[in-house]
Design a protein around this motif. Structure first.
Motif, mmCIF file in Angstrom:
data_model
loop_
_atom_site.group_PDB
_atom_site.id
_atom_site.type_symbol
_atom_site.label_atom_id
_atom_site.label_comp_id
_atom_site.label_asym_id
_atom_site.label_seq_id
_atom_site.Cartn_x
_atom_site.Cartn_y
_atom_site.Cartn_z
ATOM 1 N N VAL A 1 -7.328 5.639 -3.223
ATOM 2 C CA VAL A 1 -8.564 5.760 -2.440
ATOM 3 C C VAL A 1 -9.188 4.394 -2.215
ATOM 4 O O VAL A 1 -9.648 4.075 -1.110
ATOM 5 C CB VAL A 1 -9.552 6.703 -3.147
ATOM 6 C CG1 VAL A 1 -10.870 6.777 -2.385
ATOM 7 C CG2 VAL A 1 -8.947 8.100 -3.288
ATOM 8 N N VAL A 2 -9.209 3.562 -3.264
ATOM 9 C CA VAL A 2 -9.825 2.239 -3.154
ATOM 10 C C VAL A 2 -9.081 1.366 -2.146
ATOM 11 O O VAL A 2 -9.688 0.714 -1.283
ATOM 12 C CB VAL A 2 -9.876 1.556 -4.535
ATOM 13 C CG1 VAL A 2 -10.319 0.107 -4.406
ATOM 14 C CG2 VAL A 2 -10.824 2.310 -5.454
ATOM 15 N N VAL A 3 -7.747 1.339 -2.242
ATOM 16 C CA VAL A 3 -6.957 0.514 -1.328
ATOM 17 C C VAL A 3 -7.057 1.028 0.102
ATOM 18 O O VAL A 3 -7.221 0.245 1.058
ATOM 19 C CB VAL A 3 -5.482 0.467 -1.795
ATOM 20 C CG1 VAL A 3 -4.620 -0.240 -0.760
ATOM 21 C CG2 VAL A 3 -5.374 -0.241 -3.144
ATOM 22 N N THR B 1 0.832 -1.210 0.000
ATOM 23 C CA THR B 1 0.000 0.000 0.000
ATOM 24 C C THR B 1 0.862 1.254 0.000
ATOM 25 O O THR B 1 0.611 2.199 -0.756
ATOM 26 C CB THR B 1 -0.923 0.009 1.232
ATOM 27 O OG1 THR B 1 -1.781 -1.139 1.195
ATOM 28 C CG2 THR B 1 -1.769 1.271 1.263
ATOM 29 N N LEU C 1 -7.365 7.250 -7.901
ATOM 30 C CA LEU C 1 -8.448 6.402 -7.404
ATOM 31 C C LEU C 1 -7.954 5.077 -6.830
ATOM 32 O O LEU C 1 -8.512 4.590 -5.843
ATOM 33 C CB LEU C 1 -9.477 6.148 -8.510
ATOM 34 C CG LEU C 1 -10.475 7.277 -8.758
ATOM 35 C CD1 LEU C 1 -11.397 6.917 -9.914
ATOM 36 C CD2 LEU C 1 -11.292 7.575 -7.513
ATOM 37 N N PRO C 2 -6.907 4.431 -7.423
ATOM 38 C CA PRO C 2 -6.402 3.211 -6.784
ATOM 39 C C PRO C 2 -5.983 3.430 -5.334
ATOM 40 O O PRO C 2 -6.172 2.555 -4.494
ATOM 41 C CB PRO C 2 -5.201 2.811 -7.663
ATOM 42 C CG PRO C 2 -5.520 3.396 -8.995
ATOM 43 C CD PRO C 2 -6.227 4.685 -8.717
ATOM 44 N N ALA D 1 -9.483 2.592 1.367
ATOM 45 C CA ALA D 1 -10.834 2.351 1.887
ATOM 46 C C ALA D 1 -10.904 1.020 2.628
ATOM 47 O O ALA D 1 -11.600 0.901 3.648
ATOM 48 C CB ALA D 1 -11.849 2.388 0.754
ATOM 49 N N ALA D 2 -10.184 0.011 2.118
ATOM 50 C CA ALA D 2 -10.169 -1.285 2.806
ATOM 51 C C ALA D 2 -9.508 -1.159 4.182
ATOM 52 O O ALA D 2 -10.019 -1.689 5.182
ATOM 53 C CB ALA D 2 -9.440 -2.319 1.950
ATOM 54 N N ARG E 1 -8.712 11.376 -10.238
ATOM 55 C CA ARG E 1 -9.100 10.256 -11.108
ATOM 56 C C ARG E 1 -7.926 9.305 -11.331
ATOM 57 O O ARG E 1 -8.116 8.120 -11.547
ATOM 58 C CB ARG E 1 -9.645 10.767 -12.438
ATOM 59 C CG ARG E 1 -8.639 11.534 -13.274
ATOM 60 C CD ARG E 1 -9.242 11.949 -14.594
ATOM 61 N NE ARG E 1 -8.337 12.782 -15.358
ATOM 62 C CZ ARG E 1 -8.543 13.120 -16.625
ATOM 63 N NH1 ARG E 1 -9.623 12.689 -17.247
ATOM 64 N NH2 ARG E 1 -7.683 13.887 -17.261
#
Length: 279
Positions: free
Chosen positions: A205-207, A166, A202-203, A209-210, A199
Motif C-alpha cells: 500500500v505504501v509503495v 514494485t 502495508l508495504p 501510494a507513491a 497489516r
C-alpha cells in the motif's frame, strides 16, 4: 542505521557493535522480517564497505540479543530453534496455520511458513487488497505508465527499476502472506480477516501510494490550469468518501459490523463469568 559512523568518519567498531545490537533486538521481536533486513544490511555493507573488525562487531551485536531467546526455547521446547508454534504442527486435531513441508524447520520459518498456495494467495489479494482500494491500483498503474514514457514531465528517476521492484515486491508479499490459511474457526468467525492480511501487505500500500500520487498528478496535468485545484480536491474528496464509507459500512468487516461483534464478545464473556464454577 543511526549508530553507524557517518561516511568519512573513523570506522568506529563500537558503533557497529551498537548498530548490530539494536538490529538484533529488533529481529528478536519479529524474526520473519530478517529477509528484508538482510537485504538492507547487504546494501549498507556494499555502500559503506566496512573492515572485517566492524563486520565482526556487527555480527556479535546481532547475535547477543538472541542468546537468551535461544536458551529459553531450548528450555521450553527442547531445541533452541523450535518456537511455540512448531508443536502445533505435530498435534492431531489441533488447527494450525503453519504448513508442513520437506524444508527444515528453520528454513521453513523464513521462506514458506504458510506453504505455497498461489491461487488462494491471489484470490485473497483480490478480496482484501484490490477490491477495498480500486482507486489505488488504477492510479498506480497510470503513474507507472506515465512515468515510463520518454520525455514525460512525470518521469521518476530509474523508473524501470522502480516499476520492476514494485512488481516484485507485490508478487512476493502476495504469495508469502497470501498463502496463509487461517485454521482456527473461531478466528475466522469473529475476527477481521482484512486486518490480518493487510497489516502484512502495508508495504504494498505504501509503495503503491507513491505511484498513485504520480498517477493523480499526471491526470490533473491534463486538465486546464484553472481547473487543476478543483480536480485535485474533488479527486481526494472522492477517495476519502468511498474509503470511509467502506470502512464504516462494509457488511463483513466494517466498523458497524465490528461494533456488533464486540457486543457479542461481551455477552459471551458475561455468560462465562456468571457460570458457576462447578456447573
Amino acid at each position: 542505521f543511526l549508530p553507524l559512523p557517518k561516511k568519512g568518519e573513523r570506522e568506529g567498531v563500537w558503533r557497529w557493535l551498537l548498530a548490530g545490537l539494536v538490529l538484533g533486538l529488533a529481529l528478536t521481536i519479529r524474526t520473519h522480517e530478517i529477509l528484508w533486513v538482510a537485504a538492507l544490511v547487504i546494501a549498507i555493507l556494499v555502500w559503506r564497505r566496512p573492515g572485517w573488525r566492524a563486520c565482526f562487531a556487527g555480527v556479535i551485536g546481532v547475535a547477543l540479543p538472541f542468546v537468551p531467546i535461544l536458551i529459553l526455547n531450548a528450555y521450553l521446547y527442547g531445541s533452541p530453534f523450535t518456537t511455540g508454534y512448531a508443536p502445533l504442527q505435530d498435534a492431531t486435531g489441533v488447527p494450525t496455520e503453519f504448513a508442513t513441508s520437506f524444508f527444515p524447520a528453520w528454513l521453513r520459518a523464513l521462506v514458506v511458513p504458510f506453504g505455497w498456495h498461489p491461487i488462494q494467495a491471489f484470490g485473497f489479494a483480490w478480496t482484501y487488497l484490490v477490491v477495498p482500494y480500486p482507486w489505488l491500483w488504477v492510479l498506480a498503474v497510470v503513474g507507472m505508465v506515465r512515468s515510463s514514457i520518454r520525455h514525460s514531465s512525470f518521469v521518476i528517476r530509474h523508473s524501470t527499476s522502480a516499476i520492476v521492484g514494485t512488481i516484485a515486491l507485490v508478487v512476493w508479499l502476495v504469495l508469502y502472506y497470501g498463502s496463509w490459511m487461517i485454521a482456527d474457526p473461531l478466528v475466522r468467525a469473529t475476527n477481521v480477516l482484512t486486518i490480518s492480511y493487510v497489516r502484512y501487505w502495508l508495504p504494498i500500500v505504501v509503495v503503491l501510494a507513491a505511484w498513485a500520487g504520480a498517477g493523480l498528478a499526471a491526470i490533473i496535468a491534463q486538465t486546464a490550469m484553472r481547473w487543476r485545484p478543483v480536480v485535485g480536491v474533488l479527486a481526494v474528496f472522492a477517495i476519502m468518501l468511498t474509503t470511509t464509507s467502506q470502512i464504516v459500512n462494509d457488511p463483513l468487516e466494517g466498523l458497524v459490523r465490528q461494533y456488533h461483534a464486540l457486543a457479542e464478545h461481551r455477552l459471551r464473556a458475561r455468560a462465562v463469568i456468571e457460570t458457576p464454577l462447578n456447573a
